[in-house]
Design a protein around this motif. Structure first.
Motif, PDB file in Angstrom:
ATOM      1  N   ASP A 199       0.669  -1.636  -0.053  1.00  0.00           N
ATOM      2  CA  ASP A 199      -0.176  -0.265   0.007  1.00  0.00           C
ATOM      3  C   ASP A 199       0.790   1.512  -0.290  1.00  0.00           C
ATOM      4  O   ASP A 199       0.821   2.369  -0.924  1.00  0.00           O
ATOM      5  CB  ASP A 199      -1.174  -0.349   0.979  1.00  0.00           C
ATOM      6  N   ALA A 200       1.954   1.321   0.918  1.00  0.00           N
ATOM      7  CA  ALA A 200       2.837   2.494   0.902  1.00  0.00           C
ATOM      8  C   ALA A 200       3.673   2.598  -0.248  1.00  0.00           C
ATOM      9  O   ALA A 200       4.186   3.484  -0.720  1.00  0.00           O
ATOM     10  CB  ALA A 200       3.949   2.275   2.286  1.00  0.00           C
ATOM     11  N   GLY A 201       4.035   1.483  -0.900  1.00  0.00           N
ATOM     12  CA  GLY A 201       5.334   1.110  -1.771  1.00  0.00           C
ATOM     13  C   GLY A 201       6.563   1.142  -1.660  1.00  0.00           C
ATOM     14  O   GLY A 201       6.995   1.726  -0.763  1.00  0.00           O
ATOM     15  N   PRO A 202       7.342   1.410  -3.227  1.00  0.00           N
ATOM     16  CA  PRO A 202       8.468   1.628  -3.358  1.00  0.00           C
ATOM     17  C   PRO A 202       9.241   2.629  -1.517  1.00  0.00           C
ATOM     18  O   PRO A 202       8.915   3.628  -1.975  1.00  0.00           O
ATOM     19  CB  PRO A 202       8.871   1.688  -4.411  1.00  0.00           C
ATOM     20  N   ALA A 247       4.351  -2.323   6.814  1.00  0.00           N
ATOM     21  CA  ALA A 247       4.920  -3.025   8.184  1.00  0.00           C
ATOM     22  C   ALA A 247       6.563  -3.924   8.629  1.00  0.00           C
ATOM     23  O   ALA A 247       7.140  -4.149   7.281  1.00  0.00           O
ATOM     24  CB  ALA A 247       3.968  -4.651   7.932  1.00  0.00           C
ATOM     25  N   CYS A 248       6.494  -3.965   9.978  1.00  0.00           N
ATOM     26  CA  CYS A 248       7.888  -4.595   9.425  1.00  0.00           C
ATOM     27  C   CYS A 248       8.513  -5.385  10.568  1.00  0.00           C
ATOM     28  O   CYS A 248       7.569  -6.815  10.417  1.00  0.00           O
ATOM     29  CB  CYS A 248       8.286  -2.732  11.036  1.00  0.00           C
ATOM     30  N   GLU A 249      10.076  -5.470   9.875  1.00  0.00           N
ATOM     31  CA  GLU A 249      10.075  -6.756  10.745  1.00  0.00           C
ATOM     32  C   GLU A 249      10.484  -7.339  11.657  1.00  0.00           C
ATOM     33  O   GLU A 249      10.339  -6.275  12.530  1.00  0.00           O
ATOM     34  CB  GLU A 249      11.317  -6.970   9.842  1.00  0.00           C
ATOM     35  N   ALA A 278       5.164   6.099  12.027  1.00  0.00           N
ATOM     36  CA  ALA A 278       4.455   7.742  11.807  1.00  0.00           C
ATOM     37  C   ALA A 278       4.930   8.720  11.373  1.00  0.00           C
ATOM     38  O   ALA A 278       5.596   9.154  10.139  1.00  0.00           O
ATOM     39  CB  ALA A 278       2.987   7.949  12.602  1.00  0.00           C
ATOM     40  N   ALA A 279       5.771   9.178  12.742  1.00  0.00           N
ATOM     41  CA  ALA A 279       7.150  10.436  12.025  1.00  0.00           C
ATOM     42  C   ALA A 279       7.787  10.274  11.237  1.00  0.00           C
ATOM     43  O   ALA A 279       8.239  11.197  10.411  1.00  0.00           O
ATOM     44  CB  ALA A 279       7.450  10.713  13.391  1.00  0.00           C
ATOM     45  N   GLU A 280       7.865   8.707  11.115  1.00  0.00           N
ATOM     46  CA  GLU A 280       9.415   8.946  10.524  1.00  0.00           C
ATOM     47  C   GLU A 280       8.871   8.131   9.352  1.00  0.00           C
ATOM     48  O   GLU A 280      10.437   7.975   8.293  1.00  0.00           O
ATOM     49  CB  GLU A 280      10.489   7.986  11.424  1.00  0.00           C
ATOM     50  N   GLU A 281       7.565   7.626   9.273  1.00  0.00           N
ATOM     51  CA  GLU A 281       7.184   6.758   7.842  1.00  0.00           C
ATOM     52  C   GLU A 281       8.426   6.136   7.721  1.00  0.00           C
ATOM     53  O   GLU A 281       8.517   5.279   5.968  1.00  0.00           O
ATOM     54  CB  GLU A 281       7.321   7.943   6.652  1.00  0.00           C
ATOM     55  N   GLY A 282       8.442   4.862   9.112  1.00  0.00           N
ATOM     56  CA  GLY A 282       9.186   3.456   8.831  1.00  0.00           C
ATOM     57  C   GLY A 282       9.798   2.880   9.511  1.00  0.00           C
ATOM     58  O   GLY A 282       8.694   3.385  10.119  1.00  0.00           O
ATOM     59  N   CYS A 283      10.736   2.189   9.377  1.00  0.00           N
ATOM     60  CA  CYS A 283      10.976   1.043  11.019  1.00  0.00           C
ATOM     61  C   CYS A 283      11.811   1.235  11.724  1.00  0.00           C
ATOM     62  O   CYS A 283      12.771   1.559  10.905  1.00  0.00           O
ATOM     63  CB  CYS A 283      10.736  -0.194   9.665  1.00  0.00           C
ATOM     64  N   LEU A 284      11.416   1.620  12.828  1.00  0.00           N
ATOM     65  CA  LEU A 284      12.535   2.320  13.738  1.00  0.00           C
ATOM     66  C   LEU A 284      12.567   0.864  15.160  1.00  0.00           C
ATOM     67  O   LEU A 284      11.852  -0.529  14.920  1.00  0.00           O
ATOM     68  CB  LEU A 284      12.393   3.017  14.647  1.00  0.00           C
ATOM     69  N   ALA A 285      13.561   1.145  15.470  1.00  0.00           N
ATOM     70  CA  ALA A 285      14.403  -0.736  16.490  1.00  0.00           C
ATOM     71  C   ALA A 285      13.072  -0.528  17.391  1.00  0.00           C
ATOM     72  O   ALA A 285      13.299   0.894  17.545  1.00  0.00           O
ATOM     73  CB  ALA A 285      15.584  -0.168  16.826  1.00  0.00           C
ATOM     74  N   CYS A 286      13.127  -1.630  18.269  1.00  0.00           N
ATOM     75  CA  CYS A 286      12.932  -2.016  19.450  1.00  0.00           C
ATOM     76  C   CYS A 286      13.616  -1.692  20.486  1.00  0.00           C
ATOM     77  O   CYS A 286      15.190  -1.914  20.155  1.00  0.00           O
ATOM     78  CB  CYS A 286      11.940  -3.281  19.375  1.00  0.00           C
ATOM     79  N   SER A 287      13.249  -1.173  21.923  1.00  0.00           N
ATOM     80  CA  SER A 287      14.530  -1.783  23.060  1.00  0.00           C
ATOM     81  C   SER A 287      15.309  -3.273  22.734  1.00  0.00           C
ATOM     82  O   SER A 287      14.447  -4.197  22.407  1.00  0.00           O
ATOM     83  CB  SER A 287      13.848  -1.234  24.497  1.00  0.00           C
ATOM     84  N   ARG A 330       5.470  -1.201  20.224  1.00  0.00           N
ATOM     85  CA  ARG A 330       4.909  -0.109  20.155  1.00  0.00           C
ATOM     86  C   ARG A 330       5.570   1.079  19.775  1.00  0.00           C
ATOM     87  O   ARG A 330       5.270   2.129  19.221  1.00  0.00           O
ATOM     88  CB  ARG A 330       3.559  -0.585  21.278  1.00  0.00           C
ATOM     89  N   ASN A 331       6.909   0.976  20.596  1.00  0.00           N
ATOM     90  CA  ASN A 331       7.462   2.131  20.709  1.00  0.00           C
ATOM     91  C   ASN A 331       9.376   1.277  20.586  1.00  0.00           C
ATOM     92  O   ASN A 331       9.636   0.585  20.814  1.00  0.00           O
ATOM     93  CB  ASN A 331       7.308   3.596  21.480  1.00  0.00           C
ATOM     94  N   GLN A 332      10.105   2.880  21.294  1.00  0.00           N
ATOM     95  CA  GLN A 332      11.348   2.217  21.081  1.00  0.00           C
ATOM     96  C   GLN A 332      11.550   1.561  23.007  1.00  0.00           C
ATOM     97  O   GLN A 332      12.938   1.673  23.746  1.00  0.00           O
ATOM     98  CB  GLN A 332      12.287   3.522  20.938  1.00  0.00           C
ATOM     99  N   THR A 333      10.528   2.941  23.969  1.00  0.00           N
ATOM    100  CA  THR A 333      11.009   2.028  25.006  1.00  0.00           C
ATOM    101  C   THR A 333      10.620   1.106  25.595  1.00  0.00           C
ATOM    102  O   THR A 333       9.633  -0.002  25.462  1.00  0.00           O
ATOM    103  CB  THR A 333      10.055   2.927  26.174  1.00  0.00           C
ATOM    104  N   ALA A 334      11.321   0.370  26.439  1.00  0.00           N
ATOM    105  CA  ALA A 334      11.179  -0.697  27.186  1.00  0.00           C
ATOM    106  C   ALA A 334       9.117  -1.278  28.113  1.00  0.00           C
ATOM    107  O   ALA A 334       9.240  -2.531  27.325  1.00  0.00           O
ATOM    108  CB  ALA A 334      11.959  -0.834  28.471  1.00  0.00           C
ATOM    109  N   ALA A 335       8.848  -0.362  27.988  1.00  0.00           N
ATOM    110  CA  ALA A 335       7.498  -0.626  28.391  1.00  0.00           C
ATOM    111  C   ALA A 335       6.244  -0.348  27.384  1.00  0.00           C
ATOM    112  O   ALA A 335       5.362  -1.014  27.019  1.00  0.00           O
ATOM    113  CB  ALA A 335       7.204   1.520  29.346  1.00  0.00           C
TER     114      ALA A 335
END
Length: 111
Positions: free
Chosen positions: A55-58, A63-65, A72-81, A88-93
């Motif tokens: 849906d998002a395109g090249p 969906a992330c690995e 949404a802010a970065e429009e990409g995949c960021l690493a979990c903790s 859901r985000n980069q924090t341990a919580a």
């Protein structure tokens, strides 16, 4: 005597499209590989650490690995903790599931 001919009967045409899993003709893709999206007859890569971008395109992401979340802010995949497999985000919580040999800890104000 040896025949030298290829005896595998295969109806799929040779495929010369990068990122393609099934070609409809040698230079036209019908179905792309994991983390690629079909654009016309070609396959374009999704964004970094992306598992799908139909849906998002090249260069973007739907969906992330494992070990990454869609920002949404970065429009990409960021690493979990560290040690987190689903988050859901980069924090341990924000960690919903841990990697093998890791256990979720109650939040004690520590990282």
């Amino acid at each position: 005597g040896g025949g030298g001919g290829d005896n595998t009967e295969d109806d799929t045409p040779d495929c010369f499209v990068v990122g393609c899993s099934v070609c409809s003709s040698p230079h036209c893709c019908a179905s792309c590989q994991y983390a690629y999206v079909r654009v016309g007859c070609t396959c374009e890569p999704c964004g970094a650490h992306c598992s799908a971008c139909d849906d998002a395109g090249p260069g973007r992401c739907d969906a992330c690995e494992s070990g990454y979340f869609l920002s949404a802010a970065e429009e990409g995949c960021l690493a979990c903790s560290p040690g987190c497999r689903v988050c859901r985000n980069q924090t341990a919580a924000g960690c919903d599931a841990c990697r093998l040999l890791y256990t979720r800890q109650p939040n004690r104000g520590r990282r």
